[in-house]
Motif scaffolding. Structure first.
Motif, short mmCIF file in Angstrom:
data_model
loop_
_atom_site.label_atom_id
_atom_site.label_comp_id
_atom_site.label_asym_id
_atom_site.label_seq_id
_atom_site.Cartn_x
_atom_site.Cartn_y
_atom_site.Cartn_z
N ILE A 337 71.86 23.08 -11.17
CA ILE A 337 71.30 22.37 -10.13
C ILE A 337 71.42 21.28 -9.94
CG2 ILE A 337 68.34 21.87 -9.53
CD1 ILE A 337 67.35 24.43 -9.91
N ASP A 338 71.83 20.61 -11.13
CA ASP A 338 71.46 19.31 -11.60
C ASP A 338 73.35 19.01 -11.22
OD1 ASP A 338 71.46 16.36 -12.46
OD2 ASP A 338 73.32 17.38 -14.65
N LEU A 339 74.49 20.20 -11.55
CA LEU A 339 75.11 20.11 -11.55
C LEU A 339 75.63 19.69 -9.63
CD1 LEU A 339 77.34 21.95 -14.10
CD2 LEU A 339 77.33 19.36 -14.06
N CYS A 340 74.79 20.81 -8.99
CA CYS A 340 75.29 21.10 -7.74
C CYS A 340 74.92 20.44 -6.16
CB CYS A 340 75.32 22.44 -7.41
SG CYS A 340 76.07 23.54 -9.15
N SER A 341 73.61 19.75 -7.23
CA SER A 341 72.20 19.21 -6.05
C SER A 341 73.06 18.12 -5.69
CB SER A 341 71.27 19.28 -6.10
OG SER A 341 70.68 18.27 -6.29
N PRO A 342 73.71 17.06 -4.87
CA PRO A 342 74.36 16.11 -4.37
C PRO A 342 72.71 14.80 -4.98
CG PRO A 342 74.21 17.57 -2.58
CD PRO A 342 73.79 18.32 -3.37
N LEU A 343 71.16 14.98 -4.83
CA LEU A 343 70.31 13.95 -5.14
C LEU A 343 70.10 14.34 -6.41
CD1 LEU A 343 67.54 15.84 -2.88
CD2 LEU A 343 68.88 13.78 -2.21
N LYS A 344 71.21 15.14 -7.41
CA LYS A 344 70.80 14.48 -9.26
C LYS A 344 72.67 14.31 -9.41
CE LYS A 344 67.31 18.60 -9.66
NZ LYS A 344 66.05 17.15 -9.82
N SER A 345 72.59 14.72 -10.52
CA SER A 345 74.13 14.25 -10.92
C SER A 345 75.63 14.58 -10.16
CB SER A 345 73.87 14.87 -12.53
OG SER A 345 74.86 15.68 -12.47
N TYR A 346 75.39 15.40 -9.31
CA TYR A 346 76.49 15.99 -8.24
C TYR A 346 78.08 15.56 -8.89
CZ TYR A 346 78.62 17.36 -3.65
OH TYR A 346 79.22 17.64 -2.79
N GLN A 347 78.30 17.16 -9.78
CA GLN A 347 80.10 16.91 -10.29
C GLN A 347 80.61 17.97 -10.47
OE1 GLN A 347 79.32 14.93 -14.14
NE2 GLN A 347 77.62 15.42 -14.23
N ILE A 348 80.37 18.64 -9.11
CA ILE A 348 80.74 20.20 -8.50
C ILE A 348 80.75 20.44 -7.34
CG2 ILE A 348 81.44 21.12 -11.11
CD1 ILE A 348 79.08 23.22 -10.22
N LYS A 349 81.73 20.74 -6.74
CA LYS A 349 81.55 21.58 -5.55
C LYS A 349 82.33 22.58 -4.47
CE LYS A 349 84.81 17.73 -3.57
NZ LYS A 349 84.73 16.39 -2.85
N PRO A 350 82.37 22.95 -3.93
CA PRO A 350 83.20 24.03 -3.33
C PRO A 350 84.70 23.27 -3.08
CG PRO A 350 81.10 24.25 -2.20
CD PRO A 350 80.82 22.85 -2.57
N SER A 351 85.99 24.01 -3.26
CA SER A 351 86.91 23.50 -3.46
C SER A 351 87.49 23.52 -1.76
CB SER A 351 88.03 23.20 -4.39
OG SER A 351 87.88 25.28 -3.60
N GLN A 352 88.37 22.68 -1.20
CA GLN A 352 89.17 22.69 0.10
C GLN A 352 89.41 23.62 -0.12
OE1 GLN A 352 88.07 20.57 2.81
NE2 GLN A 352 89.31 22.21 4.22
#
Length: 575
Positions: A337-352
Motif C-alpha cells: 500500500i505504501d509503495l503503490c499509493s500516490p497518497l503515501k511514498s508512491y515508489q512503484i507503478k505500472p510500466s509504459q
C-alpha cells in the motif's frame, strides 16, 4: 543462546504479529525469554502454532519477493519518488549493498523451517504427535521451504542449500561459508525431496484439520503452500514437461468428483458462464455491446473482485490455490500500500511497456484495449496506482487458476500438445475441439459422435484428458471452460499458433503479462523461457523496451548487460 530458544521466541513473535490471523487466539503460549523447543513442541496444538508462526514470518517476505520479481522485469517501473535502491533494481544496476539484494530474510524463514521440521520429527518419534498429523504438517513446512529455495535459485543462481537445523547463532552468521549449489543441481535436489514427502494431496490439509479455521473473517484454507503446484513448477524449470503437466492437472481436476456441482464445474476451471457467483469473476459490462464506459470496476464484482472478495467466499476460493490476506484492523499492514499509493511514498507503478501491451488488445465487442488494465491499476492526476496489490487491504496472492492454466499450457505445448495449450489460453476446451455446429445454445442436442469431439483426444489417464461435453443429458466437468482470453473477452490469437510451439510459448508469456501483471511471476517467466530457448534476447529485449519507454538513457547498456545470462542473477552476499 541455543538457537532453538531463539527460534521458539521468533515463532511466538510470528504468532502474535501475523496480523490478519490474530494467531494468538489459536494457542496461548508463554512469553518468557527462557522458552525452549521442549516446552514449545508438546502437543499438536503447539505444532499448529509453529506452522502459523512460520507463515506469519513468511508473510513478511512479500515486499522483497514482489519487487525482485516484478521491478526487475518489464511490467513494473519506478516513480520520481523511488529510492535509489529501487531505481537500481529496476535498471539492473544493483550492488551487494542494495537492501533488496540481501538474501538474509529468506534464510531467516528457512532456518526456522529447519528447526520446526526437526522438532516435528522429535514429536512423532516421542509419540507427542501421531504419524498422520506429522505427515501433513511436516510436508506443509517442507514445501514452503522448498518454494523459498526455488525462488532463491531463480534470483541468485548458486545458493547454500541447508536442510539441517542450525544449532548456534554463530552457525547462522557463517552461512556464507557453506558450499553453494548451482541452480540446475538445486532443482534436482528439490524435486527428489518433494517427491519423497509423505503427504502430497491437492490441498495442504483435509477438511476437519485443526489448522483449517476462520479467524477475523479470513479463512485459512488457502493459506498453505500448494505441493502439486510447486512440483509442477520444479519439473517445468527442469524441462520434464509431462511430469509438470501431471502435477498441474492434479490441481486443475481437484474438484472433478465433488458432489457439489458449483465446485465441480467452477473451481479452477476459468469460466464466464453458469453459476452467477463464479461467472462474476469474468470481465463484465453493465450495458450491452461492451460499451467501455460501462466496464464493471468493483472490488465486489467482475474480474477485479478476484483480488477484492473476502477469502470466505466460494468465488474467491474457486480462483486461488495459495494466498495470504492482510487485515486492515491488525498489524502487519500490507507493505505494498505504501509503495503503490500516490497518497503515501508512491515508489512503484505500472510500466509504459505493460500499458502498451494492454492497449494493443481488442475485445470481442471492439473495445480497443484489454479491460484487465483498468482493473489492475487506477489512473489519477497524482499517478497510476496498482490496485491489484492493495484492494481491500490487499492479499499476497501467490498461486491462482490462470497461472496454473498458463503453466500447464506451457508444459503441454513443449510436450507436443500445442493445440491444447492454445485452447486453454484462448477460447476453452469445448470451443476449440468441438466438430459441428451448435445452433440452439449450450443445451443443444448433438449426435454422440459430435458430442465426443468435445473431449480432448487422450486416454483418461493422461494429464491432457479434459471432458468438456455438454448437451441436455451430459455435462462434462470442463464444459464451462472458456479460456483465459475468453474470460477477459479479448480476441483469440490466430489459430496458426495451434501448430507453432515456439510462437505459442511467446504468446503464453505475453498473456501472463496481461493477466498476472504485478503478482510476482514476471522475472521467473522471462528467465525460464530465455534459458529454455537459449535466447538471452527474449529477456533482454523486454527489459530494454521498458527502460526505453521510461526514458532511461542507459537502456541499451542494460540490454547489452542482460545478453550475458551470468548477469541475470543478483549478487549473493551474506553480510
Amino acid at each position: 543462546m541455543n538457537i532453538n530458544k531463539k527460534i521458539a521466541s521468533l515463532l511466538l513473535l510470528g504468532i502474535l504479529s501475523a496480523g490478519s490471523w490474530s494467531c494468538k487466539k489459536m494457542l496461548d503460549v508463554p512469553t518468557e525469554d527462557k522458552l525452549d523447543s521442549v516446552n514449545a513442541f508438546k502437543t499438536v496444538s503447539d505444532a499448529d502454532a509453529a506452522v502459523i508462526g512460520i507463515y506469519g514470518q513468511f508473510l513478511g517476505l512479500e515486499k522483497l519477493y514482489i519487487l525482485q520479481n516484478e521491478l526487475r522485469g518489464d511490467l513494473m517501473d519506478v516513480t520520481s519518488k523511488s529510492s535509489t535502491d529501487l531505481q537500481e533494481l529496476s535498471s539492473h544496476t544493483e550492488t551487494k549493498n542494495n537492501q533488496y539484494v540481501d538474501p538474509r530474510p529468506y534464510y531467516q524463514v528457512i532456518v526456522n523451517c529447519n528447526d520446526v521440521l526437526k522438532n516435528f520429527k522429535m514429536m512423532v518419534d516421542d509419540r507427542r504427535m501421531s504419524v498422520d498429523d506429522y505427515n501433513k504438517r511436516y510436508s506443509d513446512i517442507a514445501t514452503l521451504r522448498s518454494w523459498i529455495y526455488l525462488h532463491l535459485g531463480i534470483q541468485y543462481g548458486s545458493i547454500p542449500y541447508i536442510t539441517d537445523a542450525i544449532e548456534t547463532v554463530d552457525d547462522l552468521k557463517n552461512l556464507s561459508n557453506y558450499p553453494k549449489t548451482p541452480f540446475d543441481q538445486l532443482l534436482d535436489k528439490l524435486i527428489a525431496f518433494n517427491e519423497s514427502l509423505p503427504y502430497k494431496e491437492a490441498y495442504a490439509y483435509p477438511a476437519g484439520t485443526s489448522l483449517l479455521v476462520t479467524i477475523d473473517a479470513n479463512s485459512t484454507q488457502k493459506l498453505f503452500a500448494s505441493k502439486a503446484f510447486l512440483l509442477g513448477d520444479l519439473y517445468l524449470w527442469k524441462g520434464n514437461y509431462i511430469k509438470a503437466a501431471e502435477n498441474y492437472a492434479k490441481l486443475m481436476n481437484a474438484e472433478n468428483n465433488n458432489g457439489n456441482d458449483n465446485f465441480r464445474f467452477n473451481f479452477y476451471k476459468i469460466n464466464n458462464s453458469g453459476d452467477p457467483a463464479y461467472a462474476n469473476l469474468a470481465i463484465l459490462f453493465s450495458r450491452s455491446g461492451q460499451d467501455p464506459t460501462s466496464l464493471i470496476n468493483s472490488v465486489d464484482a467482475g474480474w477485479r473482485a478476484i483480488f477484492g472478495l473476502p477469502t470466505t467466499s466460494s468465488a474467491w476460493s474457486s480462483e486461488w490455490f495459495w494466498a495470504m490476506p492482510y487485515n486492515t484492523a491488525f498489524k502487519p499492514v500490507n507493505p505494498m500500500i505504501d509503495l503503490c499509493s500516490p497518497l503515501k511514498s508512491y515508489q512503484i507503478k505500472p510500466s509504459q511497456a505493460v500499458k502498451d501491451l494492454w492497449n494493443s488488445q481488442i475485445t470481442y465487442g471492439g473495445v480497443p484495449f484489454d479491460p484487465r488494465s483498468k482493473l489492475s491499476f487506477n489512473t489519477s492526476a497524482m499517478g497510476d496506482e496498482i490496485t491489484k496489490l492493495t484492494d481491500n487491504g490487499g492479499k499476497w496472492g501467490i498461486y491462482r487458476a490462470p497461472l496454473l492454466h498458463l503453466r500447464f499450457s506451457e508444459a503441454a505445448n513443449r510436450d507436443g500438445q500445442t493445440k491444447l495449450g492454445w485452447a486453454l489460453l484462448n477460447t476453452g476446451i469445448r470451443n476449440t475441439y468441438y466438430v459441428g455446429t451448435i445452433t440452439a445454445g449450450a443445451q443443444a442436442p448433438v449426435s454422440v459422435a459430435e458430442l465426443n469431439t468435445m473431449i480432448t483426444p487422450y486416454p483418461q489417464t493422461s494429464p491432457y484428458y479434459f471432458d468438456a461435453r455438454k448437451n441436455n443429458d451430459v455435462s462434462g466437468t470442463w464444459y464451462r471452460n472458456c479460456g483465459i482470453r475468453g474470460r477477459a473477452v479479448v480476441n483469440a490469437i490466430d489459430v496458426s499458433y495451434q501448430t507453432d510451439m515456439v510462437g505459442l510459448e511467446g504468446k503464453l508469456i505475453d498473456e501472463a503479462a496481461l493477466e498476472l501483471a504485478f503478482e510476482g511471476n514476471r522475472w521467473p517467466d522471462l528467465v525460464r523461457i530465455a534459458r529454455r530457448q537459449n535466447n538471452p534476447a527474449f529477456l533482454a529485449d523486454r527489459i530494454y523496451q521498458k527502460l526505453l519507454k521510461a526514458g532511461n538513457p542507459n537502456a541499451s547498456l542494460t540490454r547489452q548487460k542482460l545478453m550475458d545470462p551470468a548477469n541475470w542473477y543478483l549478487p549473493f552476499d551474506w553480510k
